[in-house]
Design an enzyme around this catalytic site. Structure first.
Site, PDB file in Angstrom:
ATOM      1  CE1 TYR A  14      -4.077  -1.722  -0.102  1.00 39.28           C
ATOM      2  CE2 TYR A  14      -3.196  -3.028   1.695  1.00 39.28           C
ATOM      3  CZ  TYR A  14      -4.150  -2.820   0.712  1.00 39.28           C
ATOM      4  OH  TYR A  14      -5.150  -3.730   0.546  1.00 39.28           O
ATOM      5  NE  ARG A  39      -8.633  -6.879  -2.880  1.00 43.52           N
ATOM      6  CZ  ARG A  39      -7.742  -7.738  -3.388  1.00 43.52           C
ATOM      7  NH1 ARG A  39      -6.652  -7.305  -3.966  1.00 43.52           N
ATOM      8  NH2 ARG A  39      -7.951  -9.030  -3.297  1.00 43.52           N
ATOM      9  CG  HIS A  40      -7.659  -8.943   1.872  1.00 42.59           C
ATOM     10  ND1 HIS A  40      -6.312  -8.981   1.636  1.00 42.59           N
ATOM     11  CD2 HIS A  40      -8.259  -9.478   0.799  1.00 42.59           C
ATOM     12  CE1 HIS A  40      -6.094  -9.546   0.470  1.00 42.59           C
ATOM     13  NE2 HIS A  40      -7.265  -9.847  -0.072  1.00 42.59           N
ATOM     14  N   GLY A  41      -6.168  -6.340   4.260  1.00 44.59           N
ATOM     15  CA  GLY A  41      -4.780  -5.893   4.345  1.00 44.59           C
ATOM     16  C   GLY A  41      -3.809  -6.921   3.777  1.00 44.59           C
ATOM     17  CB  SER A  74      -9.292  -6.916   7.019  1.00 49.76           C
ATOM     18  OG  SER A  74      -8.207  -7.523   6.360  1.00 49.76           O
TER      19      SER A  74
END
Ligand SMILES: *[C@@H]1O[C@H](CO)[C@@H](O)[C@H](O)[C@H]1NC(C)=O
Length: 357
Positions: A54, A89-91, A191
């Site tokens: 990210y 979104r998930h991590g 998450s």
């Protein structure tokens, strides 16, 4: 992310859907730049697609998630945020069991290769293949796509950023109105929990967060019909997901000249027969560079296997797959998300209606 309706309920949906991932923060957080620190980087990083860290996607991200980054007077009195819907979104996660299996297969090939006949091998290749063979394979089957600690941190910080960007929405009074919906995937449930723990920090600085079940807003609710809509769309399942020929362009690219080039190059670098390699193994090797960077913060020798031109080909391969499986390739791909969007818009309409009353 959409902001409308009365300051009533706050709905944060945590979604695993790649096609729907909405990057909400990048445009809002350009003010202070991340201090250059000893972060491990690779020249391949811009080509990892959905496996990009990210912080690499948004290098302008301030290290302090609660640092002010917006002119408080901007839009004052002309525009009031009244509801926030975020599709997240998930991590950062571990590789999936399938990816780990392929990685183990690659590792096996390297070890079977052994020191070998030096007279036929380039010295550079020998060094690299030895480095790869002795590089630890630290991924085990149980990890199967689970959220990693870095991923929990991604989510906590995202929660803190949202809360400090929209202080009026994230008032203590609204805390109990927050709704979190997640898919049943463990990385998504986790998450959601990490996101709520981040918010807890915002409301109760310094206090250790309780179990999510004991928080004012309640734990994330699982709803696969909304969050994994693609698994519930019969037409999508028949025509795309379970259709062996739906991704024929992807298969063609995997055996095309660009991939063949990389296969030959990697076979030489790893000192294994080219017939033992295929596009899927190459792709997993490429992602291993990104997993090691994102999860371990180390630059693995797998990053040295590929140059920028290879990275562009592998990025294209991933894009092509997502195009046909999740994106514009087939109309049903996007249409399968209609139930989710209908749900979002109904909540926004309701918020507006309540505001006008
Ligand atoms: C599978 O995909 C191909 C290519 O798009 C298409 O022509 C065919 O109709 C699909 N099969 C089914 C059962 O939908």
């Amino acid at each position: 992310m959409m902001l409308r309706g009365p300051r009533r309920c706050l709905r944060v949906s945590v979604a695993p859907a790649a096609a729907l991932a909405v990057a909400v923060l990048s445009s809002l957080s350009r003010c202070s730049l991340l201090e250059p620190e000893d972060r491990v980087v690779s020249a391949l990083s811009p080509y990892f697609g959905t496996k990009t860290r990210y912080e690499d996607v948004n290098p302008g991200l301030p290290p302090d998630p609660e640092a002010p980054r917006r002119d408080p007077e901007l839009l004052e009195e002309t525009c009031t945020p009244v509801q926030l819907v975020a599709l997240i979104r998930h991590g950062t996660r571990y590789p999936t069991a399938k990816q780990i299996r392929k990685l183990r297969q690659l590792h096996g090939l390297l070890q079977a290769g052994g020191p070998g006949d030096d007279s036929t091998r380039a010295a550079g290749g020998r060094d690299l293949s030895a480095a790869l063979a002795s590089w630890p394979l630290w991924y085990a089957d149980w990890m199967d796509g689970q959220l990693v600690e870095k991923g929990r941190q991604d989510m906590r910080q995202l929660a803190l950023r949202l809360a400090s960007l929209f202080p009026a929405l994230f008032s203590l009074e609204n805390y109990g109105r927050l709704q979190l919906i997640t898919s049943s995937k463990h990385r998504c449930v986790d998450s959601g929990a990490a996101f709520l723990q981040g918010l807890w920090q915002h409301y109760h600085p310094g206090l250790p967060p309780p179990d999510v079940a004991d928080m004012e807003c309640g734990p994330p609710r699982v709803n696969d019909k909304l969050m994994r809509f693609f698994d519930h769309c019969e037409k999508f399942l028949t025509e795309v997901e379970r259709n062996a020929t739906a991704l024929y362009h992807v298969e063609a690219f995997k055996t095309g000249p660009e991939m063949q080039n990389i296969l030959k190059k990697v076979a030489a670098a790893l000192q294994v027969p080219v017939n033992n390699l295929n596009a899927d193994l190459i792709q997993v090797a490429f992602f291993t560079c990104s997993f090691d960077l994102a999860i371990k913060g180390v630059k693995s020798p797998w990053c040295d296997v590929f140059d920028i031109d290879d990275a562009k080909v592998l990025e294209y391969l991933n894009d092509l797959k997502q195009y046909w499986k999740r994106g514009y390739g087939y109309t049903i791909n996007s249409r399968s998300s209609c139930t989710l969007f209908q749900d979002i818009f109904q909540h926004l309409d309701k918020a507006v209606e309540q505001k006008q009353r």
